[in-house]
Design a protein around this motif. Structure first.
Motif, PDB file in Angstrom:
ATOM      1  N   LEU A 113      32.118 -42.152 -14.735  1.00 10.68           N
ATOM      2  CA  LEU A 113      32.848 -42.670 -13.577  1.00 10.68           C
ATOM      3  C   LEU A 113      32.080 -43.797 -12.895  1.00 10.68           C
ATOM      4  CD1 LEU A 113      34.293 -39.409 -11.975  1.00 10.68           C
ATOM      5  CD2 LEU A 113      35.570 -41.252 -13.045  1.00 10.68           C
ATOM      6  N   LEU A 124      33.405 -34.939 -18.747  1.00  8.90           N
ATOM      7  CA  LEU A 124      32.539 -36.099 -18.903  1.00  8.90           C
ATOM      8  C   LEU A 124      31.382 -36.013 -17.921  1.00  8.90           C
ATOM      9  CD1 LEU A 124      35.269 -38.884 -19.095  1.00  8.90           C
ATOM     10  CD2 LEU A 124      33.861 -38.076 -20.991  1.00  8.90           C
ATOM     11  N   LYS A 125      30.392 -36.879 -18.132  1.00 11.73           N
ATOM     12  CA  LYS A 125      29.290 -36.977 -17.203  1.00 11.73           C
ATOM     13  C   LYS A 125      29.673 -37.900 -16.050  1.00 11.73           C
ATOM     14  CE  LYS A 125      25.903 -36.264 -20.883  1.00 11.73           C
ATOM     15  NZ  LYS A 125      24.780 -36.855 -21.661  1.00 11.73           N
ATOM     16  N   VAL A 126      29.020 -37.700 -14.923  1.00 11.89           N
ATOM     17  CA  VAL A 126      29.312 -38.517 -13.749  1.00 11.89           C
ATOM     18  C   VAL A 126      29.096 -39.997 -14.043  1.00 11.89           C
ATOM     19  CG1 VAL A 126      28.550 -39.055 -11.396  1.00 11.89           C
ATOM     20  CG2 VAL A 126      28.842 -36.669 -12.092  1.00 11.89           C
ATOM     21  N   VAL A 133      39.577 -43.819 -13.666  1.00 12.11           N
ATOM     22  CA  VAL A 133      39.155 -42.573 -14.313  1.00 12.11           C
ATOM     23  C   VAL A 133      39.379 -42.705 -15.824  1.00 12.11           C
ATOM     24  CG1 VAL A 133      39.497 -40.074 -14.484  1.00 12.11           C
ATOM     25  CG2 VAL A 133      39.749 -41.238 -12.269  1.00 12.11           C
ATOM     26  N   PHE A 186      33.023 -37.483  -7.467  1.00 13.56           N
ATOM     27  CA  PHE A 186      32.808 -37.935  -8.832  1.00 13.56           C
ATOM     28  C   PHE A 186      32.437 -36.760  -9.736  1.00 13.56           C
ATOM     29  CE2 PHE A 186      32.010 -42.802  -8.983  1.00 13.56           C
ATOM     30  CZ  PHE A 186      33.225 -43.008  -8.344  1.00 13.56           C
ATOM     31  N   TRP A 187      31.671 -35.840  -9.199  1.00 13.72           N
ATOM     32  CA  TRP A 187      31.246 -34.685 -10.006  1.00 13.72           C
ATOM     33  C   TRP A 187      32.453 -33.850 -10.418  1.00 13.72           C
ATOM     34  CZ3 TRP A 187      31.700 -29.404  -9.661  1.00 13.72           C
ATOM     35  CH2 TRP A 187      30.929 -28.668 -10.572  1.00 13.72           C
ATOM     36  N   ALA A 242      34.694 -35.852 -12.913  1.00 16.57           N
ATOM     37  CA  ALA A 242      34.062 -35.931 -14.226  1.00 16.57           C
ATOM     38  C   ALA A 242      34.136 -34.590 -14.941  1.00 16.57           C
ATOM     39  CB  ALA A 242      32.612 -36.379 -14.079  1.00 16.57           C
ATOM     40  N   GLN A 262      37.445 -33.947 -16.592  1.00 15.43           N
ATOM     41  CA  GLN A 262      37.631 -34.709 -17.826  1.00 15.43           C
ATOM     42  C   GLN A 262      36.565 -34.362 -18.873  1.00 15.43           C
ATOM     43  OE1 GLN A 262      40.227 -36.618 -18.446  1.00 15.43           O
ATOM     44  NE2 GLN A 262      41.065 -36.318 -16.392  1.00 15.43           N
TER      45      GLN A 262
END
Length: 393
Positions: free
Chosen positions: A75, A70-72, A95, A61-62, A65, A68
């Motif tokens: 997700l 983005l923060k985890v 996603v 996930f890290w 993210a 993209q």
């Protein structure tokens, strides 16, 4: 993009999580009280779409993210039933993907169906854009009015009053797409930050006033009207120069601003162009456009046409003093010539100035003979986007 509310979530949290201005998130969810979110409630996040991904070796996930930007938690929000510490190869996850490129491709013959398809896509990605139907064409096609912004200033923009000027719809739709992108991605247009404009101005856009005529020009006559339309077109099956609506009425000669005088010097019967009708506001398209401005208190109006690389901003001395200042600014940013008066009456801009004493403009994009070729699109768009964004300030 839809997300399902978790316990403790707020619209402010979603704004921070996806880097989208809070006002856009709130306006995308008009029926939701921002401080009363309930677990399981569906919330729209503008400027994003959801894609599926099959988990590959090394995915986390890290990492996803970060890719993209983005923060985890973004997700985690989209995958509430998945343990991020136990991803398995082949697993399907959702996603969020930020939309950073245009949906609208204006560099093509742009008919009603293409416009409607693009409107559906834009409405899904940018739910803070409101889509209304203000009427129907002769053949029953809807006339759409798109609203963007929440400010007190109201600006009306329209395109394709004339069938063979369909490229103006492609121009206006492309501008709307750029404006929406700029709001969710927070980049300026022509040096102007757009969120302050959104907060100060409500844009009303009718991108295709004459959908029947545009369809006739680009796709030919409907079978049940073919014989009649060919006769009105002087026996020709080439409708590329058709300017009127499907009944042979010039929609921009339909408004009660010296209509009686204009009618004496124009064709006296339905034709491919210039016939003002037997009475003003006889057509469903012009009735809808008249009702639109009667219902609303618009501060400015711009009608996109072709051609001439100039625009007209006065009518019979009835234009307010602020029109000249705005005309000078639009001329400066576009390079187009500002013309105060022309020997013409009964146009939409003319009637708007006459009835409401507010600034009105007929913008003649590009140059040459209508319909203008698509190889002028980029140059026309540069001028049009400068005019349109400055008209909202």
């Amino acid at each position: 993009m839809e997300v399902h509310v978790r316990r403790g979530d707020t619209l402010w949290h979603y704004s921070q999580l996806f880097h989208i201005p809070l006002e856009l998130v709130m306006d995308s969810n008009p029926g939701i009280q921002p401080n009363e979110l309930k677990p399981g409630q569906v919330v729209q996040i503008p400027g994003f779409v959801t894609t599926t991904r099959v988990v590959q070796k090394g995915d986390s996930f890290w990492a996803l993210a970060s890719a993209q930007r983005l923060k985890v938690d973004a997700l985690l929000l989209l995958n509430p039933d998945i343990d991020p510490n136990k991803l398995q190869i082949g697993q399907i996850i959702q996603v969020p993907v930020r939309v950073t490129t245009p949906i609208v491709d204006g560099k093509q013959p742009y008919n009603f169906q293409k416009m409607r398809n693009d409107l559906q896509k834009l409405a899904a990605i940018y739910p803070f854009m409101e889509r209304r139907k203000i009427g129907n064409s002769v053949r029953g096609l809807p006339l759409y009015d798109l609203r963007i912004g929440q400010g007190k200033r109201k600006v009306q923009v329209n395109a394709s009053f004339h069938a063979n000027e369909w490229i103006t719809t492609a121009i206006l739709m492309s501008f709307l797409n750029e404006y929406l992108l700029s709001l969710t991605n927070q980049f300026p247009i022509k040096g102007l930050p757009t969120m302050p404009i959104y907060m100060q101005t409500e844009l009303s856009a009718v991108p295709m006033v004459d959908p029947d005529g545009v369809e006739l020009v680009l796709n030919g006559p409907p079978a049940n009207m073919e014989e009649k339309l060919i006769k009105l077109n002087k026996g020709s099956r080439d409708f590329s120069g058709w300017k009127a609506n499907i009944r042979g009425v010039d929609l921009n000669k339909q408004f009660p601003a010296n209509w009686e005088f204009e009618a004496t010097r124009k064709p006296q019967a339905p034709a491919s162009r210039d016939f003002p009708g037997y009475d003003p506001l006889s057509e469903p398209e012009t009735k809808a456009m008249a009702n639109l401005v009667r219902k609303e208190t618009f501060d400015r109006l711009l009608a996109l046409h072709t051609q001439g690389k100039e625009f007209y901003w006065g009518y019979e001395g009835l234009e307010p003093a602020e029109s000249e200042e705005l005309a000078n600014r639009l001329a400066r940013v576009s390079g187009y010539k500002a013309v105060r008066y022309v020997d013409s009456h009964s146009g939409y801009k003319d009637w708007f100035i006459q009835e409401f004493r507010k600034p009105g403009f007929t913008i003649e994009l590009g140059e040459g003979q209508n319909p203008l070729p698509l190889n002028q699109f980029d140059e026309m768009y540069e001028a049009a986007s400068a005019i349109l964004i400055n008209s909202l300030v």
